[in-house]
Write a protein that holds these residues in place. Structure first.
Motif, PDB file in Angstrom:
ATOM      1  N   HIS A  37       0.847  -1.309   0.159  1.00 42.99           N
ATOM      2  CA  HIS A  37      -0.210  -0.057  -0.106  1.00 42.99           C
ATOM      3  C   HIS A  37       0.789   1.219  -0.017  1.00 42.99           C
ATOM      4  O   HIS A  37       1.874   1.320   0.547  1.00 42.99           O
ATOM      5  CB  HIS A  37      -0.877  -0.113   1.216  1.00 42.99           C
ATOM      6  CG  HIS A  37      -1.668   1.180   1.465  1.00 42.99           C
ATOM      7  ND1 HIS A  37      -2.853   1.492   0.575  1.00 42.99           N
ATOM      8  CD2 HIS A  37      -1.804   2.270   2.207  1.00 42.99           C
ATOM      9  CE1 HIS A  37      -3.385   2.546   0.997  1.00 42.99           C
ATOM     10  NE2 HIS A  37      -2.716   3.120   1.943  1.00 42.99           N
ATOM     11  N   TRP A  38       0.294   2.336  -0.566  1.00 43.42           N
ATOM     12  CA  TRP A  38       0.994   3.590  -0.620  1.00 43.42           C
ATOM     13  C   TRP A  38       0.326   4.562   0.253  1.00 43.42           C
ATOM     14  O   TRP A  38      -1.003   4.722   0.048  1.00 43.42           O
ATOM     15  CB  TRP A  38       1.103   4.099  -2.234  1.00 43.42           C
ATOM     16  CG  TRP A  38       2.142   3.357  -3.013  1.00 43.42           C
ATOM     17  CD1 TRP A  38       2.017   2.402  -3.971  1.00 43.42           C
ATOM     18  CD2 TRP A  38       3.468   3.734  -2.808  1.00 43.42           C
ATOM     19  NE1 TRP A  38       3.057   1.952  -4.362  1.00 43.42           N
ATOM     20  CE2 TRP A  38       4.115   2.904  -3.779  1.00 43.42           C
ATOM     21  CE3 TRP A  38       4.487   4.845  -2.214  1.00 43.42           C
ATOM     22  CZ2 TRP A  38       5.426   2.910  -4.261  1.00 43.42           C
ATOM     23  CZ3 TRP A  38       5.773   4.487  -2.646  1.00 43.42           C
ATOM     24  CH2 TRP A  38       6.317   3.762  -3.676  1.00 43.42           C
ATOM     25  N   SER A  39       1.005   5.496   0.898  1.00 43.95           N
ATOM     26  CA  SER A  39       0.277   6.539   1.468  1.00 43.95           C
ATOM     27  C   SER A  39       1.287   7.660   1.365  1.00 43.95           C
ATOM     28  O   SER A  39       2.434   7.562   0.673  1.00 43.95           O
ATOM     29  CB  SER A  39      -0.045   6.427   3.128  1.00 43.95           C
ATOM     30  OG  SER A  39       1.150   6.070   3.931  1.00 43.95           O
ATOM     31  N   LEU A  40       0.991   8.891   1.856  1.00 46.72           N
ATOM     32  CA  LEU A  40       1.846  10.104   1.812  1.00 46.72           C
ATOM     33  C   LEU A  40       2.127  10.796   3.066  1.00 46.72           C
ATOM     34  O   LEU A  40       1.030  11.176   3.906  1.00 46.72           O
ATOM     35  CB  LEU A  40       1.310  10.988   0.654  1.00 46.72           C
ATOM     36  CG  LEU A  40       1.860  12.416   0.561  1.00 46.72           C
ATOM     37  CD1 LEU A  40       3.191  12.016  -0.347  1.00 46.72           C
ATOM     38  CD2 LEU A  40       1.046  13.273  -0.427  1.00 46.72           C
ATOM     39  N   ALA A  41       3.346  11.263   3.341  1.00 45.07           N
ATOM     40  CA  ALA A  41       3.691  11.927   4.382  1.00 45.07           C
ATOM     41  C   ALA A  41       4.100  13.208   3.915  1.00 45.07           C
ATOM     42  O   ALA A  41       4.804  13.494   2.886  1.00 45.07           O
ATOM     43  CB  ALA A  41       4.852  11.629   5.264  1.00 45.07           C
ATOM     44  N   ILE A  42       3.685  14.418   4.560  1.00 44.79           N
ATOM     45  CA  ILE A  42       4.269  15.737   4.137  1.00 44.79           C
ATOM     46  C   ILE A  42       4.860  16.435   5.215  1.00 44.79           C
ATOM     47  O   ILE A  42       4.480  16.121   6.524  1.00 44.79           O
ATOM     48  CB  ILE A  42       3.116  16.747   3.740  1.00 44.79           C
ATOM     49  CG1 ILE A  42       2.124  16.033   2.699  1.00 44.79           C
ATOM     50  CG2 ILE A  42       3.380  17.934   3.453  1.00 44.79           C
ATOM     51  CD1 ILE A  42       0.908  16.761   2.213  1.00 44.79           C
ATOM     52  N   ILE A  43       5.974  16.774   5.012  1.00 49.95           N
ATOM     53  CA  ILE A  43       6.695  17.679   6.170  1.00 49.95           C
ATOM     54  C   ILE A  43       6.556  19.041   5.684  1.00 49.95           C
ATOM     55  O   ILE A  43       7.088  19.561   4.373  1.00 49.95           O
ATOM     56  CB  ILE A  43       8.295  16.899   6.005  1.00 49.95           C
ATOM     57  CG1 ILE A  43       8.405  15.577   6.306  1.00 49.95           C
ATOM     58  CG2 ILE A  43       9.079  18.035   7.073  1.00 49.95           C
ATOM     59  CD1 ILE A  43       9.504  15.003   6.246  1.00 49.95           C
ATOM     60  N   ARG A  44       6.492  20.084   6.760  1.00 47.66           N
ATOM     61  CA  ARG A  44       6.590  21.170   6.216  1.00 47.66           C
ATOM     62  C   ARG A  44       7.393  22.009   7.495  1.00 47.66           C
ATOM     63  O   ARG A  44       7.216  21.975   8.554  1.00 47.66           O
ATOM     64  CB  ARG A  44       5.154  22.120   6.536  1.00 47.66           C
ATOM     65  CG  ARG A  44       5.202  23.522   6.288  1.00 47.66           C
ATOM     66  CD  ARG A  44       3.621  24.087   6.365  1.00 47.66           C
ATOM     67  NE  ARG A  44       3.544  25.457   5.939  1.00 47.66           N
ATOM     68  CZ  ARG A  44       3.665  26.395   6.756  1.00 47.66           C
ATOM     69  NH1 ARG A  44       4.172  26.297   8.248  1.00 47.66           N
ATOM     70  NH2 ARG A  44       3.653  27.805   6.157  1.00 47.66           N
ATOM     71  N   LEU A  45       8.557  22.781   6.763  1.00 48.15           N
ATOM     72  CA  LEU A  45       9.333  23.414   7.700  1.00 48.15           C
ATOM     73  C   LEU A  45       9.156  24.911   7.256  1.00 48.15           C
ATOM     74  O   LEU A  45       9.148  25.397   6.365  1.00 48.15           O
ATOM     75  CB  LEU A  45      10.606  22.955   7.367  1.00 48.15           C
ATOM     76  CG  LEU A  45      11.160  21.446   7.475  1.00 48.15           C
ATOM     77  CD1 LEU A  45      12.395  21.185   6.778  1.00 48.15           C
ATOM     78  CD2 LEU A  45      10.911  21.053   8.972  1.00 48.15           C
ATOM     79  N   HIS A  46       9.125  25.660   8.524  1.00 48.45           N
ATOM     80  CA  HIS A  46       9.185  26.923   8.421  1.00 48.45           C
ATOM     81  C   HIS A  46       9.809  27.707   9.532  1.00 48.45           C
ATOM     82  O   HIS A  46       9.415  27.761  10.698  1.00 48.45           O
ATOM     83  CB  HIS A  46       7.610  27.492   8.085  1.00 48.45           C
ATOM     84  CG  HIS A  46       7.362  28.828   8.041  1.00 48.45           C
ATOM     85  ND1 HIS A  46       6.896  29.659   8.572  1.00 48.45           N
ATOM     86  CD2 HIS A  46       7.921  29.581   6.768  1.00 48.45           C
ATOM     87  CE1 HIS A  46       6.973  30.914   7.948  1.00 48.45           C
ATOM     88  NE2 HIS A  46       7.509  30.828   6.928  1.00 48.45           N
ATOM     89  N   ASN A  47      10.835  28.609   9.101  1.00 52.05           N
ATOM     90  CA  ASN A  47      11.600  29.093  10.440  1.00 52.05           C
ATOM     91  C   ASN A  47      12.199  28.143  11.180  1.00 52.05           C
ATOM     92  O   ASN A  47      12.864  26.996  10.477  1.00 52.05           O
ATOM     93  CB  ASN A  47      11.065  30.020  11.072  1.00 52.05           C
ATOM     94  CG  ASN A  47      10.471  31.341  10.453  1.00 52.05           C
ATOM     95  OD1 ASN A  47      11.293  31.663   9.406  1.00 52.05           O
ATOM     96  ND2 ASN A  47       9.531  31.869  10.586  1.00 52.05           N
ATOM     97  N   ASP A  49      10.271  25.826  12.942  1.00 51.35           N
ATOM     98  CA  ASP A  49       9.085  24.963  13.278  1.00 51.35           C
ATOM     99  C   ASP A  49       8.808  23.921  12.302  1.00 51.35           C
ATOM    100  O   ASP A  49       9.274  24.158  10.992  1.00 51.35           O
ATOM    101  CB  ASP A  49       7.853  25.915  13.342  1.00 51.35           C
ATOM    102  CG  ASP A  49       7.834  26.865  14.526  1.00 51.35           C
ATOM    103  OD1 ASP A  49       8.355  26.585  15.339  1.00 51.35           O
ATOM    104  OD2 ASP A  49       7.410  28.009  14.380  1.00 51.35           O
ATOM    105  N   ALA A  50       8.352  22.578  12.651  1.00 50.40           N
ATOM    106  CA  ALA A  50       8.319  21.687  11.613  1.00 50.40           C
ATOM    107  C   ALA A  50       6.818  20.953  12.050  1.00 50.40           C
ATOM    108  O   ALA A  50       6.420  20.938  13.126  1.00 50.40           O
ATOM    109  CB  ALA A  50       9.086  20.755  11.621  1.00 50.40           C
ATOM    110  N   TRP A  51       6.097  20.431  11.186  1.00 49.15           N
ATOM    111  CA  TRP A  51       5.008  19.733  11.250  1.00 49.15           C
ATOM    112  C   TRP A  51       5.005  18.622  10.149  1.00 49.15           C
ATOM    113  O   TRP A  51       5.611  18.895   9.173  1.00 49.15           O
ATOM    114  CB  TRP A  51       3.876  20.349  11.369  1.00 49.15           C
ATOM    115  CG  TRP A  51       2.893  21.120  10.491  1.00 49.15           C
ATOM    116  CD1 TRP A  51       2.849  22.564  10.147  1.00 49.15           C
ATOM    117  CD2 TRP A  51       2.581  20.709   9.207  1.00 49.15           C
ATOM    118  NE1 TRP A  51       2.120  22.938   9.211  1.00 49.15           N
ATOM    119  CE2 TRP A  51       2.015  21.965   8.505  1.00 49.15           C
ATOM    120  CE3 TRP A  51       2.406  19.429   8.509  1.00 49.15           C
ATOM    121  CZ2 TRP A  51       1.476  21.744   7.155  1.00 49.15           C
ATOM    122  CZ3 TRP A  51       1.693  19.340   7.267  1.00 49.15           C
ATOM    123  CH2 TRP A  51       1.263  20.544   6.431  1.00 49.15           C
TER     124      TRP A  51
END
Length: 132
Positions: A37-47, A49-51
């Motif tokens: 199975h495939w799924s997707l993770a998204i990383i967001r970096l700003h200054n 901070d990360a989520w």
């Protein structure tokens, strides 16, 4: 902010210096494959901070907490962000109705986020109390 600037430059060397000043978030899309199975993770970096967000068209096939754990460790190794400070969220996405269209769903989610429907991701994660 220097850490993320360095990461941005290594991911996308054609960015101009003015783009590197923390004004633009860095988005990293991580397709995840396991258990057929495939799924997707998204990383967001700003200054500084990360989520992390996990998007899965077949809930229950991938353990999002295990995925978050690994990605937090990778972020720590690359940009020295304390894993305890990385916010996480599980995104509700359209669920596939069959056992074989997960790849198509991942591509649709990736294209949607890349087309700045990421604005919708920002709003959705913001409603969940994630500092974005």
């Amino acid at each position: 902010m220097i850490k993320i600037t360095r990461l941005r430059k290594s991911i996308c060397p054609e960015l101009h210096d003015e783009d590197m000043q923390g004004n633009l978030p860095a988005w990293i899309f991580v397709p995840i494959h396991g258990k057929n199975h495939w799924s997707l993770a998204i990383i967001r970096l700003h200054n500084d901070d990360a989520w992390l967000a996990h998007l899965n068209s077949s809930q229950g096939t991938h353990d999002p907490e295990a995925i978050f754990h690994v990605l937090k460790q990778v972020l720590y190794l690359i940009v020295r962000i304390d894993p305890a400070l990385v916010m996480t969220g599980i995104m509700n996405v359209e669920q596939q109705q069959d056992g074989h269209s997960c790849g198509k769903h991942v591509l649709q989610m990736l294209v949607g986020a890349a087309r700045k429907e990421s604005d919708g991701l920002d709003r959705c994660l913001g409603r969940r109390g994630l500092d974005i």
